[in-house]
Each structure stands twice: as structure tokens, then as C-alpha cells.
Design a protein around this motif. Structure first.
Motif: not given
Length: 209
Positions: A5-33
Motif C-alpha cells: 500500500q504505497w499510501g502508507d510508505v510516506p507515513t512510515a518513512v516520516g515516522a522513521l525519520f521522526a523517531g530518528g530525529a527524536a532520538w538524535f535530539a534526546l542524545q543531543t540533550i543528554k550530551s548538552q546536559r
């Protein structure tokens, strides 16, 4: 397996990138702290070090001041003063009718002292001044050569004897001697009848009235 179902691919990719961004943001916050914590610890260590350095400097300055003060007083402490009331006339009860002060100033230091003088009360200078053998035990012994007051220089191990005028006992009692001298570094000192030693703020002792 059904078709993708190609309509679900952008959503999945977006969710993947969002999760990665959140993980990087969390790591950045931890590093800054972590960096902030390390910086705070570093600043705290530096402040403690600076406080210790300031305390050590304050102690060193206090020790230097104490050593300088001790050096300033060292020669003055070695100028010995002794005095006696010498009665020249007594009544039948042995009470002095006429007596006077004899004051011995002995330089026990390793350097000369200068401008040595004695004031009796606030108004009287010495009547006679003589060189004195500091080995003699009593001021009434015969003195040495006569000198002029104030005595310009009294060398190490030397002494001088100051004699007041002859007065009634009451006058003698009310005009007790105070010795003045200048040490070898130029500081002017006084030592009173009670043995109190003080630095004199002026270059000369009080002028007799």
C-alpha cells in the motif's frame, strides 16, 4: 501477502525519520546536559582552587607582615632601661627630703641606636648625662665621661646614664622618666616608667615647655 500500500510508505518513512530525529535530539540533550554538568564541576573546582589560593596568599601575607613587624621591633626590644630614685637627703625617719632619678639606657642589640634622650614628666630634661659601664650593677656608682643629651649614638653593648635634677620626693614621684631613642632603621621609640614601649609618630620627643 497483499500488494504494497504505497499510501502508507510516506507515513512510515516520516515516522522513521521522526523517531530518528527524536532520538538524535534526546542524545543531543543528554550530551548538552553532560557538558553543562562537566562545565559546572570544572567551574566549581576552579572556584575552590581560587579560594584556596586566596587563602594561601592571605596566610603568606600575614606571615610576611608578622615577620616584618617582628624585625621592626627586634632592636627596640633589646634596648634595656633601668631606673632608680637616689635619695640625697633624708630626715630622722629615713624619709627622702630631696632625691632624683637615675636612668640607665643600655643597648643590648648588635646595631647602634641614635638620639637617645630622657624626659622627666613632660617638662624636664636630664640634668647630667654620662657614659656608663653596662657591667656595673647599680646606677649610683661613679659614671664615666660626661656627654651631651640627646646622645647622638650609643653603640652595641654600650650604655649611658641620665640624672634628673634634685627635687622633693613629691616632685620626683610626679615626674617619672620616659626614654626616647631611634633604632638603626630610623624608627623612633619611647619607653615609659612602666616599661611600655611605643613607636613615636614624630621625629623628636615632645619639646619641654
Amino acid at each position: 501477502m497483499g500488494p504494497l500500500q504505497w499510501g502508507d510508505v510516506p507515513t512510515a518513512v516520516g515516522a522513521l525519520f521522526a523517531g530518528g530525529a527524536a532520538w538524535f535530539a534526546l542524545q543531543t540533550i543528554k550530551s548538552q546536559r553532560q557538558q553543562i554538568g562537566e562545565q559546572r564541576q570544572f567551574i566549581g573546582d576552579q572556584l575552590r582552587f581560587m579560594a584556596e589560593q586566596q587563602q594561601n596568599l592571605a596566610l603568606e601575607r600575614a606571615e610576611l607582615r608578622a615577620a616584618a613587624e617582628d624585625r621592626r621591633w627586634s632592636q627596640a626590644r633589646k634596648v634595656e632601661v633601668s631606673h632608680v630614685r637616689a635619695a640625697s637627703t633624708v630626715n630622722d625617719q629615713g624619709e627622702a627630703l630631696v632625691d632624683h632619678w637615675l636612668v640607665i639606657v643600655a643597648n643590648r642589640s648588635d646595631s647602634p641606636v641614635h638620639q637617645v634622650d630622657v624626659r622627666f614628666g613632660t617638662a624636664y630634661t636630664a640634668h647630667e648625662v654620662h657614659e656608663w659601664n653596662p657591667q656595673r650593677s647599680h646606677p649610683t656608682y661613679e659614671p664615666g665621661e660626661r656627654v651631651v643629651a640627646p646622645v647622638d649614638l650609643v653603640g652595641p653593648g654600650r650604655a649611658v646614664r641620665f640624672a634628673s635634677q634634685r627635687w622633693s620626693s613629691a616632685t620626683v614621684h610626679n615626674n617619672r622618666p620616659t626614654v626616647y631613642f631611634t633604632d638603626d632603621s630610623g624608627v623612633r621609640w619611647s619607653k615609659d616608667w612602666y616599661g611600655k614601649r611605643d613607636e613615636v609618630p614624630t621625629a623628636e620627643p615632645p619639646t619641654p615647655s
